[in-house]
Write a protein that holds these residues in place. Structure first.
Motif, short mmCIF file in Angstrom:
data_model
loop_
_atom_site.label_atom_id
_atom_site.label_comp_id
_atom_site.label_asym_id
_atom_site.label_seq_id
_atom_site.Cartn_x
_atom_site.Cartn_y
_atom_site.Cartn_z
N ASP A 120 -6.40 37.61 3.79
CA ASP A 120 -7.38 38.37 3.00
C ASP A 120 -6.94 39.84 2.91
O ASP A 120 -7.03 40.59 3.87
N THR A 121 -6.48 40.21 1.72
CA THR A 121 -6.08 41.62 1.49
C THR A 121 -6.92 42.27 0.40
O THR A 121 -6.70 43.44 0.07
N GLU A 122 -7.85 41.52 -0.16
CA GLU A 122 -8.67 42.04 -1.26
C GLU A 122 -10.08 42.34 -0.78
O GLU A 122 -10.63 41.61 0.05
N PRO A 123 -10.70 43.41 -1.32
CA PRO A 123 -12.07 43.74 -0.93
C PRO A 123 -13.06 42.79 -1.61
O PRO A 123 -12.71 42.06 -2.54
N GLY A 180 -11.64 43.87 7.01
CA GLY A 180 -11.47 45.31 6.96
C GLY A 180 -11.33 45.88 5.56
O GLY A 180 -11.16 47.10 5.40
N ASN A 181 -11.38 45.04 4.54
CA ASN A 181 -11.34 45.54 3.16
C ASN A 181 -12.74 45.99 2.75
O ASN A 181 -13.75 45.39 3.17
N THR A 182 -12.83 47.02 1.89
CA THR A 182 -14.13 47.62 1.58
C THR A 182 -14.36 47.73 0.07
O THR A 182 -13.47 48.17 -0.68
N LEU A 183 -15.55 47.31 -0.33
CA LEU A 183 -16.02 47.51 -1.71
C LEU A 183 -16.88 48.77 -1.73
O LEU A 183 -17.82 48.89 -0.94
N THR A 184 -16.57 49.71 -2.62
CA THR A 184 -17.33 50.96 -2.72
C THR A 184 -18.18 50.94 -3.99
O THR A 184 -17.66 50.70 -5.09
#
Length: 326
Positions: free
Chosen positions: A252-255, A317-321
């Motif tokens: 998983d590398t995508e937010p 650890g990926n983040t959606l802002t």
């Protein structure tokens, strides 16, 4: 003389009473040497001793039913020998001129003579001859405790080998399950199954060594920081190895992805989707949601008094802002 195994001789005695020539042969083989030695010392005449030895076992075989227990075998034969020698001494004057006693070496019977005396004694008594020569029975020594123990030891050893032999070819097995994703990558739980103790467990990710963390009895934890193939090898103490390969779930590398955004009744409704690691709802910052539904990915926020930046992380650890305004 080795100590006799009376438990074994009890069975031999029963067979002898039934007329079994082989049983008589074992009784003879177990005792004739000592009896011949004593007769030689008493008579100082080896030829005469052979004749008396034949009379001894002829009488013993004919009167085998008077022997109540194998424990009395030696004393029973001694008594018969004493009676025969005493009777002989009454009727025959000692003629031996030897001044030097017969040595034990001289008073030894060769295999041929020992077999001949046994055969003659059985024939006089009308008993079928033995199938096994005396020298062979002396090699087996089943009638002595050391002999029977050796046989038992061999039997037990063979049984142990037959039982344990399949274990030499038993292979271990391993099972890996994805348990989630963290900052280091996708996490996997490894379970080892083996009938025998495990000597080593190793893992490779795309051909390079991968770290394993022991998590319990035959339980390990592996973290994969990239996509590819995870090879797990388990070695058992019997030398057997087992390797299993797993194609890892894409790392998983995508937010998380914002699917819908809606505002009604003083609330802001956001629907987000995270395919692999899942949303870290407790890690949302900027504005705390009033509620959320992990099944649908729906988050409900209050309308802020001023514009705020909300960060929605996933478990990798990926983040959606997202910016929310009044």
């Amino acid at each position: 003389m080795a100590k006799l195994d009376y438990e074994y001789l009890a069975g031999i005695l029963e067979k002898a009473r039934a007329g079994d020539g082989n049983a008589f042969a074992e009784i003879y083989t177990a005792t004739y040497y000592t009896q011949y030695q004593v007769i030689c010392q008493d008579t100082q005449d080896k030829d005469l001793a052979l004749d008396l030895l034949l009379r001894l076992y002829t009488s013993a075989f004919m009167d085998i039913h008077s022997l109540s227990s194998p424990k009395y075998l030696l004393s029973w034969l001694d008594q018969i020998r004493c009676n025969i020698c005493a009777e002989f001494c009454k009727t025959v004057q000692k003629t031996s001129s030897r001044n030097i006693p017969i040595s034990h070496k001289e008073a030894a019977l060769d295999a041929f003579t020992a077999n001949r005396i046994l055969t003659n004694a059985l024939a006089v008594c009308g008993i079928a001859p033995s199938d096994v020569p005396v020298d062979v029975l002396e090699t087996w020594m089943n009638y002595t405790k050391p002999g029977i123990y050796r046989v038992r030891y061999l039997i037990y050893s063979m049984l142990a080998i037959l039982v344990l032999l399949p274990l030499l070819f038993v292979k271990p097995s391993v099972k890996a399950e994805w348990t989630g994703s963290g900052e280091g990558g996708a996490e996997y739980s490894l379970s080892i199954h083996s009938l025998l103790p495990v000597s080593s467990v190793s893992a490779e990710l795309n051909g390079s060594p991968a770290d394993l963390e022991k998590a319990g009895y035959r339980e390990y934890r592996a973290v994969a920081g990239e996509n590819g193939t995870l090879d797990i090898t388990v070695r058992s103490v019997n030398g057997q190895t087992y390797t299993r390969s797993y194609d890892l779930t894409p790392f998983d590398t995508e937010p998380p992805v914002l699917i819908t955004s809606d505002r009604r009744s003083g609330k802001i409704y956001l629907t987000v989707r995270e395919t692999y690691s899942g949303i870290d709802y407790e890690g949302i910052t900027g504005l705390t949601p009033e509620s959320y539904d992990p099944q649908s990915g729906l988050l409900v926020f209050p309308v802020p008094d001023a514009e705020v930046t909300v960060k929605i992380p996933d478990n990798a650890g990926n983040t959606l802002t997202v910016s929310l305004s009044p």
